[in-house]
Design a protein around this motif. Structure first.
Motif, PDB file in Angstrom:
ATOM      1  N   LEU A 136      -8.259   5.752  -2.610  1.00 56.35           N
ATOM      2  CA  LEU A 136      -7.913   4.195  -2.476  1.00 56.35           C
ATOM      3  C   LEU A 136      -8.356   4.614  -0.818  1.00 56.35           C
ATOM      4  O   LEU A 136      -8.757   3.802  -0.446  1.00 56.35           O
ATOM      5  N   SER A 137      -7.857   6.170  -0.269  1.00 58.04           N
ATOM      6  CA  SER A 137      -8.482   6.149   0.974  1.00 58.04           C
ATOM      7  C   SER A 137      -9.834   6.533   1.335  1.00 58.04           C
ATOM      8  O   SER A 137     -10.165   6.230   2.616  1.00 58.04           O
TER       9      SER A 137
ATOM     10  N   LEU B 126      -7.064   9.462   8.622  1.00 64.91           N
ATOM     11  CA  LEU B 126      -7.966   9.948   7.098  1.00 64.91           C
ATOM     12  C   LEU B 126      -8.756  11.470   7.334  1.00 64.91           C
ATOM     13  O   LEU B 126      -8.122  12.210   5.754  1.00 64.91           O
TER      14      LEU B 126
ATOM     15  N   ILE C  89     -11.540  -5.278  -3.911  1.00 67.31           N
ATOM     16  CA  ILE C  89     -11.952  -6.545  -3.411  1.00 67.31           C
ATOM     17  C   ILE C  89     -12.272  -7.690  -3.017  1.00 67.31           C
ATOM     18  O   ILE C  89     -12.486  -8.918  -2.360  1.00 67.31           O
TER      19      ILE C  89
ATOM     20  N   PHE D 288      -3.770  -2.472  -2.668  1.00 72.65           N
ATOM     21  CA  PHE D 288      -4.800  -1.995  -1.721  1.00 72.65           C
ATOM     22  C   PHE D 288      -5.638  -3.515  -1.042  1.00 72.65           C
ATOM     23  O   PHE D 288      -6.145  -4.293  -1.944  1.00 72.65           O
TER      24      PHE D 288
ATOM     25  N   TRP E 271      -4.163  -2.362   9.540  1.00 74.79           N
ATOM     26  CA  TRP E 271      -4.370  -1.440   8.294  1.00 74.79           C
ATOM     27  C   TRP E 271      -4.056   0.218   9.585  1.00 74.79           C
ATOM     28  O   TRP E 271      -3.486   0.609   8.918  1.00 74.79           O
TER      29      TRP E 271
ATOM     30  N   ALA F  72     -14.490   1.642  -3.923  1.00 75.17           N
ATOM     31  CA  ALA F  72     -15.167   0.165  -2.913  1.00 75.17           C
ATOM     32  C   ALA F  72     -16.285   0.773  -1.586  1.00 75.17           C
ATOM     33  O   ALA F  72     -14.858   0.917  -0.869  1.00 75.17           O
TER      34      ALA F  72
ATOM     35  N   TRP G 115       0.346  -1.303  -0.001  1.00 75.88           N
ATOM     36  CA  TRP G 115       0.164   0.113  -0.282  1.00 75.88           C
ATOM     37  C   TRP G 115       1.155   1.250   0.055  1.00 75.88           C
ATOM     38  O   TRP G 115       1.339   1.964  -1.374  1.00 75.88           O
TER      39      TRP G 115
ATOM     40  N   ILE H 202      -8.927   4.977  12.149  1.00 75.56           N
ATOM     41  CA  ILE H 202      -8.549   4.974  10.519  1.00 75.56           C
ATOM     42  C   ILE H 202      -9.374   6.358  10.133  1.00 75.56           C
ATOM     43  O   ILE H 202      -8.837   6.639   9.409  1.00 75.56           O
ATOM     44  N   VAL H 203     -10.626   6.288  10.744  1.00 73.68           N
ATOM     45  CA  VAL H 203     -11.712   7.214  10.105  1.00 73.68           C
ATOM     46  C   VAL H 203     -10.599   8.845  10.136  1.00 73.68           C
ATOM     47  O   VAL H 203     -10.306   9.615   9.231  1.00 73.68           O
TER      48      VAL H 203
ATOM     49  N   VAL I 194     -11.799   3.733  -0.222  1.00 75.01           N
ATOM     50  CA  VAL I 194     -11.767   2.609   1.513  1.00 75.01           C
ATOM     51  C   VAL I 194     -11.834   2.479   1.657  1.00 75.01           C
ATOM     52  O   VAL I 194     -12.222   2.179   3.059  1.00 75.01           O
ATOM     53  N   PHE I 195     -10.632   2.413   2.648  1.00 79.32           N
ATOM     54  CA  PHE I 195     -10.171   2.766   3.925  1.00 79.32           C
ATOM     55  C   PHE I 195     -10.880   2.641   4.997  1.00 79.32           C
ATOM     56  O   PHE I 195     -11.621   3.152   5.576  1.00 79.32           O
ATOM     57  N   ALA I 196     -11.181   4.145   4.338  1.00 76.54           N
ATOM     58  CA  ALA I 196     -12.295   5.377   5.290  1.00 76.54           C
ATOM     59  C   ALA I 196     -13.386   4.434   5.409  1.00 76.54           C
ATOM     60  O   ALA I 196     -14.151   4.321   6.613  1.00 76.54           O
TER      61      ALA I 196
ATOM     62  N   HIS J 225      -8.822  -0.519  -9.763  1.00 79.34           N
ATOM     63  CA  HIS J 225      -7.908  -0.229  -8.034  1.00 79.34           C
ATOM     64  C   HIS J 225      -8.916  -1.219  -7.475  1.00 79.34           C
ATOM     65  O   HIS J 225      -8.923  -2.256  -6.641  1.00 79.34           O
ATOM     66  N   ASP J 226      -9.988  -1.144  -7.467  1.00 76.82           N
ATOM     67  CA  ASP J 226     -11.001  -1.188  -6.683  1.00 76.82           C
ATOM     68  C   ASP J 226     -11.624  -3.088  -6.324  1.00 76.82           C
ATOM     69  O   ASP J 226     -11.946  -3.181  -6.134  1.00 76.82           O
TER      70      ASP J 226
ATOM     71  N   ILE K  43      -1.789   3.790   8.813  1.00 78.09           N
ATOM     72  CA  ILE K  43      -2.085   4.045   8.889  1.00 78.09           C
ATOM     73  C   ILE K  43      -2.244   5.168   9.449  1.00 78.09           C
ATOM     74  O   ILE K  43      -1.743   6.550   9.230  1.00 78.09           O
TER      75      ILE K  43
END
Lengths: 322, 304
Positions: free
Chosen positions: B107-108, A295, A101, A35, A235, B32, A29, A291-292, B110-112, A96-97, A239
């Protein structure tokens, strides 16, 4: 006193093993921008692989190959790498998604398979019959744990040095180039899909190594150890520590693991009895919020990536003004 | 076998509803969203609360509409829950995703969304407790559709299927017949060009979350009617609805509908050959199969 030290060794061993995993994820990452939503599957593949290859024969499931320990650990890493190779081959060409998934799907399927396939890995009962290497010489006590910690620490340092070298090498520069601008890298004749695949497999092999050490440390692994929770924790470590920075990854691993254990201890100690059942929920809310929150407010982590400028030339426009 | 097929179609109806919202969000916001399944739980629990409130306020609605086990109160509760979940989805976007979107890369997000999924799931667990809940404590008896082959169908399941099909048809009308539908498709195709032509991007994003949240609420209630409500239901639903979007092709609403039914049917048909413990892996196998055979899904188009 010896109790405290003994606990500290135990804590540091687990944190170091997790730090190795975070380093592996950081290659994927942080350095390459891949990801991995199924960290736990590659970690688990290493753990299961090592224990099945290195364990003594058991009734009811395959395994017990009784391999020489380093070979068993290597085998676990290979299994993690092969899994990464298959998933990477299928998804890395796509947007990338898909990787996010598909890897998440791998982790769900992996846990599901381990829980159900009794013939493969003992099902919900887990893999038993593994004997920790050198147990006869060192016993089961504090000496062994201290020795094991030293080994894990050496491996952590080894992985760190390896990754630092890798990131500083032309290959590392290529990884960043692909992360930042794939088209530009392609125009220079590089093959981004292949480079990504190599980085993804390498990262997963390191995750497998961490898993193998984790399994060895507990001499046991069950589906309970490969729940998605671990993906979130690893993760959060990356992060918080700082994606793209190997030191940040290690720092994050120790910090989050300390916060996780401390919050668990504090909740079990001070929360009312009725709330004890919800300790896990509260911890998950905390880790999700971390995490949130990171970010939103510090997307680059506590120790952000230091971008290397290879040639510090003068700005052409500024030069004209001189 | 035929029983499995029918059960699969019924399962597919709520997976499709969940997948429609997810595929729209993935198409327009380009990430995603792993917290989409939590909107299903949110909707299901919101309906549980609304059902209790409506039943208490207007007892005459709390009568079962035979042969269904659901009551008039629950029908009103579903509508209320759609609104509540839609607004919650918009709020979550405003409070969290929008800020992350402005700060970092795709991609951040997706993490969020993973972080949000953990938070929502466990907050629901804290509020409602970890034990299962049901909309109706009565046992709903299944009707025998035919004796040879032996086929059982619960009246509620028929209602779920019909209601889901009606909702999908309404959505189809909105997307294909209204200016709003055109604007939505334009934003998905090319956000900048759509804005140049006077489409308000912010309003479109709000609309997508409202639609996605509303359909997710219905899907959550239908899941609750077919099984039971547990706070971790999102964890079990996230992979099936993702599989539905991938099978259908990310961004395609019709693909999501078809994908949902395919995932539902495949999951139930798998019971014929695999022990039931392996059912959670079936969506993953479908994802892999689609990636090998047709990477962009049935209706998807290649897009970087």
């Amino acid at each position: 006193m010896i109790g405290t030290i003994s606990y500290l060794v135990f804590f540091a061993t687990t944190a170091s093993i997790l730090a190795i995993a975070v380093l592996g994820l950081n290659l994927q990452w942080g350095n390459t921008g891949l990801f991995n939503g199924g960290v736990v599957a590659f970690f688990g593949a290493g753990a299961y692989g090592t224990l099945i290859l290195g364990g003594t024969p058991q009734d009811g499931h395959i395994g017990g190959f009784d391999l020489f320990y380093p070979l068993a650990l290597l085998g676990g890493m290979v299994i993690a790498g092969v899994m990464a190779w298959i998933v990477g081959l299928l998804t890395l060409r796509l947007r990338h998604d898909y990787l996010a998934i598909a890897t998440f799907g791998v982790s769900v399927a992996f846990e599901n398979l381990m829980r159900n396939a009794e013939w493969l890995a003992g099902g919900a009962k887990g893999v038993r019959g593994f004997e920790r290497p050198l147990r006869e010489a060192l016993g089961d006590g504090f000496t062994y744990n201290l020795f094991f910690f030293a080994v894990v620490l050496l491996i952590l340092i080894g992985v760190y040095v390896f990754l630092e070298r890798l990131v500083a090498s032309p290959f590392g520069r290529l990884l960043r180039a692909i992360r930042e601008d794939e088209e530009a890298a392609r125009s220079l004749g590089k093959n981004p899909a292949r480079i990504r695949l190599v980085a993804f497999i390498t990262g997963s092999v390191i995750l497998g190594l961490a898993g193998g050490l984790y399994g060895t440390f507990y001499a046991f692994v069950s589906p309970q150890d490969v729940l998605p929770t671990l993906t979130f924790q690893i993760w959060a470590m990356l992060i918080v520590g700082g994606a793209g920075n190997n030191r940040g990854a290690i720092f994050g691993a120790f910090l989050i693991w300390a916060a996780w254990t401390a919050s668990g201890w504090a909740l079990s100690r001070f929360a009312p009895i009725e709330a004890q059942l919800y300790t896990g929920s509260i911890q998950f809310i905390l880790i999700g919020s971390v995490i949130v929150g990171m970010l939103m407010w510090r997307p680059h982590g506590l120790l952000p990536e230091r971008l290397v400028v290879s040639q510090r030339g003068k700005h052409p426009v500024a030069q004209q003004g001189d | 076998m035929i029983q499995n097929l029918i059960d699969g179609v019924l399962t597919g109806s709520y997976i499709s509803l969940g997948a429609i919202g997810l595929t729209l969000v993935m198409h327009i916001l380009r990430f995603a969203n792993f917290s989409h399944a939590e909107l299903l739980s949110l909707g299901a629990y919101a309906a549980l609360v609304c059902d209790a409130l409506v039943s208490a306020l207007t007892p005459f609605l709390a009568v079962k509409l035979a042969p269904l086990s659901l009551t008039g109160a629950l029908l009103i509760a579903i509508l209320l829950s759609m609104v509540i979940t839609g607004i919650s989805a918009v709020l979550i976007d405003r409070l969290v995703f929008k800020r992350v979107r402005e700060k970092g890369q795709e991609l951040s997000m997706v993490f969020a969304s993973f972080g949000m999924a953990l938070v929502i799931r466990n907050v629901i667990g804290l509020i409602f407790g970890l034990s299962p809940e049901l909309y109706s404590k009565d046992i709903a008896f299944a009707m025998v559709l035919s004796r040879d082959p032996f086929i059982l169908v619960k009246p509620d399941q028929v209602f779920v299927l019909v209601a889901a099909l009606i909702l999908m048809f309404l959505l189809h009308l909105v997307l294909s017949r209204t200016t709003f539908g055109y604007a939505l498709r334009a934003v998905a195709e090319n956000p900048s060009l759509a804005q140049v032509n006077g489409v308000n991007l912010r309003r479109m994003i709000t609309a997508v979350w409202l639609i996605g949240g509303g359909l997710a609420a219905v899907a959550g209630v239908f899941y609750g009617l077919s099984h039971q409500l547990i706070p971790v239901m999102g964890r079990d639903l996230v992979l099936p609805i993702f599989a539905a979007t991938i099978v259908g092709g990310i961004g395609s609403v019709y693909g999501a509908v078809l994908g949902g039914f395919i995932v539902g049917i495949a999951g139930n048909l798998a019971l014929v050959v695999l022990p039931s413990g392996y059912t959670p892996s079936v969506p993953f196998l479908l994802i892999i199969a689609v990636l090998i055979i047709r990477p962009h899904g049935l209706f998807g188009e290649a897009r970087a």
